[in-house]
Scaffold this active site. Sequence first.
Site, PDB file in Angstrom:
ATOM      1  N   CYS A   1       5.745  -0.256   7.570  1.00  0.00           N
ATOM      2  CA  CYS A   1       5.387   0.953   6.830  1.00  0.00           C
ATOM      3  C   CYS A   1       6.603   1.386   6.031  1.00  0.00           C
ATOM      4  O   CYS A   1       7.722   1.382   6.551  1.00  0.00           O
ATOM      5  CB  CYS A   1       4.967   2.056   7.800  1.00  0.00           C
ATOM      6  SG  CYS A   1       4.489   3.591   6.974  1.00  0.00           S
ATOM      7  N   LEU A   2       6.377   1.760   4.781  1.00  0.00           N
ATOM      8  CA  LEU A   2       7.508   2.158   3.936  1.00  0.00           C
ATOM      9  C   LEU A   2       8.174   3.435   4.467  1.00  0.00           C
ATOM     10  O   LEU A   2       9.324   3.699   4.133  1.00  0.00           O
ATOM     11  CB  LEU A   2       7.039   2.356   2.484  1.00  0.00           C
ATOM     12  CG  LEU A   2       6.572   1.067   1.797  1.00  0.00           C
ATOM     13  CD1 LEU A   2       5.981   1.382   0.427  1.00  0.00           C
ATOM     14  CD2 LEU A   2       7.726   0.070   1.671  1.00  0.00           C
TER      15      LEU A   2
ATOM     16  N   HIS B   1      -4.645   1.278   7.344  1.00  0.00           N
ATOM     17  CA  HIS B   1      -3.303   1.863   7.516  1.00  0.00           C
ATOM     18  C   HIS B   1      -3.120   3.040   6.554  1.00  0.00           C
ATOM     19  O   HIS B   1      -2.595   4.097   6.939  1.00  0.00           O
ATOM     20  CB  HIS B   1      -2.266   0.757   7.281  1.00  0.00           C
ATOM     21  CG  HIS B   1      -0.834   1.170   7.270  1.00  0.00           C
ATOM     22  ND1 HIS B   1       0.087   0.707   8.193  1.00  0.00           N
ATOM     23  CD2 HIS B   1      -0.136   1.984   6.445  1.00  0.00           C
ATOM     24  CE1 HIS B   1       1.272   1.236   7.919  1.00  0.00           C
ATOM     25  NE2 HIS B   1       1.175   2.007   6.856  1.00  0.00           N
ATOM     26  N   GLU B   2      -3.577   2.880   5.312  1.00  0.00           N
ATOM     27  CA  GLU B   2      -3.421   3.954   4.311  1.00  0.00           C
ATOM     28  C   GLU B   2      -4.312   5.151   4.633  1.00  0.00           C
ATOM     29  O   GLU B   2      -3.884   6.303   4.505  1.00  0.00           O
ATOM     30  CB  GLU B   2      -3.738   3.434   2.899  1.00  0.00           C
ATOM     31  CG  GLU B   2      -2.908   2.254   2.426  1.00  0.00           C
ATOM     32  CD  GLU B   2      -1.441   2.376   2.715  1.00  0.00           C
ATOM     33  OE1 GLU B   2      -0.922   3.505   2.799  1.00  0.00           O
ATOM     34  OE2 GLU B   2      -0.792   1.329   2.886  1.00  0.00           O
TER      35      GLU B   2
ATOM     36  N   GLY C   1       0.840  -1.187   0.000  1.00  0.00           N
ATOM     37  CA  GLY C   1       0.000   0.000   0.000  1.00  0.00           C
ATOM     38  C   GLY C   1       0.876   1.238   0.000  1.00  0.00           C
ATOM     39  O   GLY C   1       2.069   1.158   0.311  1.00  0.00           O
TER      40      GLY C   1
ATOM     41  N   HIS D   1      -2.807   7.356   7.150  1.00  0.00           N
ATOM     42  CA  HIS D   1      -1.793   8.280   6.608  1.00  0.00           C
ATOM     43  C   HIS D   1      -2.440   9.587   6.139  1.00  0.00           C
ATOM     44  O   HIS D   1      -1.851  10.659   6.279  1.00  0.00           O
ATOM     45  CB  HIS D   1      -1.066   7.648   5.413  1.00  0.00           C
ATOM     46  CG  HIS D   1       0.098   6.777   5.765  1.00  0.00           C
ATOM     47  ND1 HIS D   1       1.225   7.250   6.408  1.00  0.00           N
ATOM     48  CD2 HIS D   1       0.339   5.465   5.520  1.00  0.00           C
ATOM     49  CE1 HIS D   1       2.103   6.251   6.551  1.00  0.00           C
ATOM     50  NE2 HIS D   1       1.581   5.152   6.016  1.00  0.00           N
TER      51      HIS D   1
ATOM     52  N   GLN E   1       3.006  10.056   1.874  1.00  0.00           N
ATOM     53  CA  GLN E   1       4.311   9.383   1.943  1.00  0.00           C
ATOM     54  C   GLN E   1       5.227   9.780   0.794  1.00  0.00           C
ATOM     55  O   GLN E   1       6.441   9.594   0.863  1.00  0.00           O
ATOM     56  CB  GLN E   1       4.129   7.850   1.921  1.00  0.00           C
ATOM     57  CG  GLN E   1       3.481   7.301   3.168  1.00  0.00           C
ATOM     58  CD  GLN E   1       3.336   5.799   3.077  1.00  0.00           C
ATOM     59  OE1 GLN E   1       2.396   5.296   2.477  1.00  0.00           O
ATOM     60  NE2 GLN E   1       4.288   5.068   3.660  1.00  0.00           N
TER      61      GLN E   1
END
Length: 177
Positions: free
Chosen positions: A97-98, A139-140, A46, A143, A51
């Site tokens: 998480c990236l 999660h997205e 994702g 953000h 981000q």
Amino acid sequence: MALLPIIVAPDPRLKIRAEPVEQVDDELRLILDDMLETMYEAPGIGLAGPQVGVLKRLIVVDVRDDGEEDGKANPYRMANPEIIDVSEEDRVHDEGCLSFPDQYAEVERPDAICVRYLDEQNVSRELRADGLLATCIQHEIDHLDGILFVDHITALKRKMILRKLTKIKKQAERELA
Ligand code: GNR
Ligand code: NI
């Protein structure tokens, strides 16, 4: 198509609430494609606009047909995603998480959700998701509200993870200097 640089925490740009989009047009379709390319390359399941420095309510997700490693690609491009229903039952997932490279922590969230969003054709859709797909979409969307997975864990664990990332960032800066 282009790869976009991913912002690594701690960074104030990850804590800002993203703005809704008016409609999904060609410009936003290009951004969504670049986000997917960036996500696959990372690799991740994702990615949210903030981000990659895009402060718009855009997310992309692909958990590959029910999380099977060699499952078929199943990308979603979503604008203005909104959770309109959640299950009573929760699930715990060891999240990454990236924007937090190599950091993981268990997060508890609703097991199933219904999400309403605009798709890449600017059509309003609703999707029922459970398991990993539901975890990832939540999660997205977090953000987009400036909420990070570490905001769901204990202050002590959060402090340890952020201290590690700060150290790694400072080291990288020294190596560049
Ligand atoms: O690639 C990712 N993996 C992941 C694993 C468990 C729960 C959530 C995620 S999302 C993450 C990519 C990312 O940082 N998206 O914002
Ligand atoms: Ni993330």
